[in-house]
Design an enzyme around this catalytic site. Structure first.
Site, PDB file in Angstrom:
ATOM      1  N   ARG A  77      -5.386   5.802  -7.785  1.00  0.00           N
ATOM      2  CA  ARG A  77      -5.126   7.234  -7.879  1.00  0.00           C
ATOM      3  C   ARG A  77      -5.029   7.671  -9.335  1.00  0.00           C
ATOM      4  O   ARG A  77      -5.572   8.711  -9.729  1.00  0.00           O
ATOM      5  CB  ARG A  77      -3.858   7.577  -7.112  1.00  0.00           C
ATOM      6  CG  ARG A  77      -3.940   7.236  -5.631  1.00  0.00           C
ATOM      7  CD  ARG A  77      -2.577   7.207  -4.962  1.00  0.00           C
ATOM      8  NE  ARG A  77      -1.965   8.538  -4.938  1.00  0.00           N
ATOM      9  CZ  ARG A  77      -0.716   8.752  -4.572  1.00  0.00           C
ATOM     10  NH1 ARG A  77       0.071   7.726  -4.211  1.00  0.00           N
ATOM     11  NH2 ARG A  77      -0.232   9.977  -4.555  1.00  0.00           N
ATOM     12  N   LEU A 128       0.871  -1.164   0.000  1.00  0.00           N
ATOM     13  CA  LEU A 128       0.000   0.000   0.000  1.00  0.00           C
ATOM     14  C   LEU A 128       0.914   1.222   0.000  1.00  0.00           C
ATOM     15  O   LEU A 128       1.976   1.206   0.620  1.00  0.00           O
ATOM     16  CB  LEU A 128      -0.889   0.034   1.253  1.00  0.00           C
ATOM     17  CG  LEU A 128      -1.930  -1.073   1.408  1.00  0.00           C
ATOM     18  CD1 LEU A 128      -2.644  -0.929   2.749  1.00  0.00           C
ATOM     19  CD2 LEU A 128      -2.942  -1.053   0.266  1.00  0.00           C
ATOM     20  N   ASP A 129       0.511   2.262  -0.684  1.00  0.00           N
ATOM     21  CA  ASP A 129       1.301   3.487  -0.655  1.00  0.00           C
ATOM     22  C   ASP A 129       1.462   3.972   0.785  1.00  0.00           C
ATOM     23  O   ASP A 129       0.612   3.690   1.649  1.00  0.00           O
ATOM     24  CB  ASP A 129       0.618   4.592  -1.466  1.00  0.00           C
ATOM     25  CG  ASP A 129       0.584   4.283  -2.955  1.00  0.00           C
ATOM     26  OD1 ASP A 129       1.377   3.444  -3.408  1.00  0.00           O
ATOM     27  OD2 ASP A 129      -0.254   4.894  -3.657  1.00  0.00           O
ATOM     28  N   LYS A 130       2.514   4.728   1.025  1.00  0.00           N
ATOM     29  CA  LYS A 130       2.784   5.252   2.366  1.00  0.00           C
ATOM     30  C   LYS A 130       1.547   5.886   2.986  1.00  0.00           C
ATOM     31  O   LYS A 130       1.221   5.636   4.154  1.00  0.00           O
ATOM     32  CB  LYS A 130       3.916   6.278   2.297  1.00  0.00           C
ATOM     33  CG  LYS A 130       4.173   7.021   3.596  1.00  0.00           C
ATOM     34  CD  LYS A 130       5.243   8.087   3.433  1.00  0.00           C
ATOM     35  CE  LYS A 130       5.420   8.883   4.722  1.00  0.00           C
ATOM     36  NZ  LYS A 130       6.434   9.950   4.582  1.00  0.00           N
TER      37      LYS A 130
END
Length: 327
Positions: A241, A142-144
């Site tokens: 995104r 998962l992205d930060k």
């Protein structure tokens, strides 16, 4: 270190697909074997531990689909990633799996700019035995600044099973995304994602990108904003995104793909400030489903909405929302 350093034997055998045609070998392998860094894969290609149709190749060589990849390498356990006592929100744990609810702000594994303080460091502190697995058993990211559910393998057999389930698109991943704009209805998005042609820190919908499929449906509507449920068929970098920005429904708080906040006309100063100050992309991995690697049971987990995103939704609801399809 001396001869007492532990090593692990790594073996993989896979066949490239037609949609890999025309791409660099190391690029394709980085996507098919995400548990290993691209630099590690390049080293194995150059050393001959990873071969294509039983022949040595160069990392930059093109592939055309149908090639058989064989990897037989010895991996020294990575002692650079040290155990650190970082709190984990553990949703499930057994002998094969660990499921965590990752908070926003926590990087998944060390990389340039984030040498420690990551989920991988936390996992090694929680279970030192995970040092025997690539990236401490992490098989997807998962992205930060994305919060929510993430699964970790605890054995090599579980690791192989989870990587294969991800490759076959058998892992169910559902997100909550608060987007800018008023969506009328849900849809299926099929748009290839690859590196932006001029801005190398960004991904984009590009003709030569990797196939990427997302599905979204409307959960709630607010003035100027919509809460969506988004499900992934594929797991490209920044996929949700990028897809939502491509549709002109960027995520709230997404400075990389979303542009400036757009508070609805006539909203309160409190809501305006909350939207302008929201510090991350409003994206939360709320549901996860997969087959247990040992017995094949279908397992599903769900967590509550992240507190910061729930608070923002509460403010939007106070100023008038329209329930569309409650989850």
């Amino acid at each position: 270190m001396n001869g007492g350093v532990a090593h692990q034997r790594i073996e993989r055998d896979l066949v490239l697909e037609a949609d890999h045609a025309g791409r660099r070998l190391d690029q394709v392998l980085a996507e098919l074997l995400p548990e290993f860094s691209r630099s590690r894969l390049q080293q194995w290609i150059e050393s001959g531990e990873l071969v294509v149709d039983d022949q040595r190749r160069r990392p930059r060589d093109k592939v055309w689909g149908g090639e058989r990849i064989r990897l037989a390498a010895t991996l020294a356990l990575d002692e650079r990633c040290v155990a650190q006592p970082i709190a984990l929100d553990i949703v499930h744990e057994d002998d094969a799996l660990l499921v965590v609810n990752k908070p926003a702000g926590l990087v998944v594994h060390p990389a340039a700019g984030n040498p420690d303080g990551t989920l991988q460091n936390a996992l090694l502190h929680h279970d030192p035995g995970l040092a025997a697995l690539p990236r401490a058993g992490i098989v997807h990211r998962l992205d930060k600044d994305t919060s929510g559910l993430l699964v970790v393998a605890k054995t090599l057999a579980a690791h192989r099973s989870l990587v294969e389930q991800l490759r076959l698109r058998e892992v169910h991943r559902e997100y909550r995304a608060l987007v800018i704009g008023e969506c009328v209805a849900g849809a299926r998005v099929e748009a290839p994602v690859g590196r932006h042609p001029t801005q190398r820190t960004r991904m984009a919908v590009v003709a030569g990108g990797r196939p990427a499929v997302s599905h979204y449906r409307v959960l709630e509507r607010f003035p100027g904003h919509t809460l969506l449920a988004v499900e992934l068929e594929t797991g490209r970098t920044h996929q949700i995104r990028v897809h939502m920005s491509h549709l002109r429904y960027p995520l709230v708080g997404d400075r990389l793909y979303g542009g400036r906040p757009r508070p609805p006309r006539g909203c309160s100063e409190a809501l305006r400030g909350a939207l302008q100050r929201f510090p991350r992309q409003a994206l939360h991995a709320i549901r996860l489903g997969l087959r247990h690697p040992e017995d094949g049971r279908e397992l599903h987990w769900e967590v509550a909405m992240a507190a910061d995103l729930e608070a923002l939704l509460a403010q939007l609801r106070e100023e008038g929302g329209d329930d569309a399809d409650p989850a």
